[in-house]
Design an enzyme around this catalytic site. Sequence first.
Site, mmCIF file in Angstrom:
data_model
loop_
_atom_site.group_PDB
_atom_site.id
_atom_site.type_symbol
_atom_site.label_atom_id
_atom_site.label_comp_id
_atom_site.label_asym_id
_atom_site.label_seq_id
_atom_site.Cartn_x
_atom_site.Cartn_y
_atom_site.Cartn_z
ATOM 1 N N SER A 15 6.949 -2.015 0.611
ATOM 2 C CA SER A 15 6.592 -1.074 1.682
ATOM 3 C C SER A 15 5.422 -1.619 2.500
ATOM 4 C CB SER A 15 6.198 0.283 1.094
ATOM 5 O OG SER A 15 7.275 0.842 0.394
ATOM 6 N N HIS A 41 1.384 4.240 5.023
ATOM 7 C CA HIS A 41 2.340 4.264 3.920
ATOM 8 C C HIS A 41 2.699 5.697 3.520
ATOM 9 C CE1 HIS A 41 3.121 4.083 -0.555
ATOM 10 N NE2 HIS A 41 4.002 3.219 -0.133
#
Lengths: 208, 208
Positions: A15, A41
């Site tokens: 990610s 995130h």
Amino acid sequence: MKIENVKPDQIETKSFEIISEILGDKVLDPRYEAVIKRCIHTSADFEYADSMYFSDGVIEKLQDAIKNGAYIVTDTTMARAGINKKRIEKYGGEVLCFIGDPDVAAEAKERGVTRSLVSMEKASRLDGPVIFAIGNAPTALMSICDLVKAGKLSPVAVVGVPVGFVNVVESKEMMIDSGVPCIVARGRKGGSNIAAAIINAIQYKIVE
Amino acid sequence: MKIENVKPDQIETKSFEIISEILGDKVLDPRYEAVIKRCIHTSADFEYADSMYFSDGVIEKLQDAIKNGAYIVTDTTMARAGINKKRIEKYGGEVLCFIGDPDVAAEAKERGVTRSLVSMEKASRLDGPVIFAIGNAPTALMSICDLVKAGKLSPVAVVGVPVGFVNVVESKEMMIDSGVPCIVARGRKGGSNIAAAIINAIQYKIVE
């Protein structure tokens, strides 16, 4: 669409790689990069690459305080739930939230003020260093500023990222102007998830 | 900047008025307006005016299930913390989250899968109607789809709003294609706060 086969312990790394790719040539201050990227995130919102304010030395102040077992006080049970407690408790700290306390509710009703405000006053009576993580209520942030001005509170630092439409932008600018060490997401955006993400990013970077 | 003097019990009303003003001429489906506006209220992100998917009749299915005391299972303790429990518990329901359970952690480690996946499997063994509120883990959403396909789970409905960069978009499209009643925020955005906001918007509109 095809599901990518990513191992559980690789999802976060992957990610952050994707976030860096999307940021491309955008340069983030290396002192704040971990915090900013964790906000992105947790929200998938790249506005945080531009909206974050950090007072000088605030990261070190927060890390030192966490290492010394400071209290972390949130304005919502969501923010409290989102903060990783393992390391904080290892250092002797505690994550507290007074918003649901019956005495806070009763006093707020009687005075015609928000429970957030009263819960900050309650936090000002704690014995020991306090970090605030405010993700919801601008009245909590304004109350912290008022208590500091009145000499009743001297927090280590404030993570001030309330979200919304009434006095949110104003409360954040008030926080920045107060001179209290702080991290603020300017503008309307923020949230309990963002407040927790900031505290987590900072504690994950503590060097033992 | 000037702080507006808004009474505590008027802050939410005023916030929704500002959201309506900013939306301007944009027409929201009246069936979904309350949910969409509460997502914007909780995030200050107007992308939710365009990204939300609702399967036919899902609002009524969720309201009926809540009135009949359904379990609400979340994938994070943050989402659980954000859901207003008063009315849900009045109807005999309960808000559950298994992500922190030691047996879930142990099994996930042994099988090399996410704790989110195992916690959904645990939820599939609940006795009674189940609503899912997934704000974080695409693996939770994919696991629900797999369990449904295998005939091991038949949820009332799924609120599927994970956030992030790995398999998030894909898991949401999988949910929509599964035929299970659902509310989904298409794209990368979502979060535990959004999952909780959707459940709250729906329960606040229950007519007694």
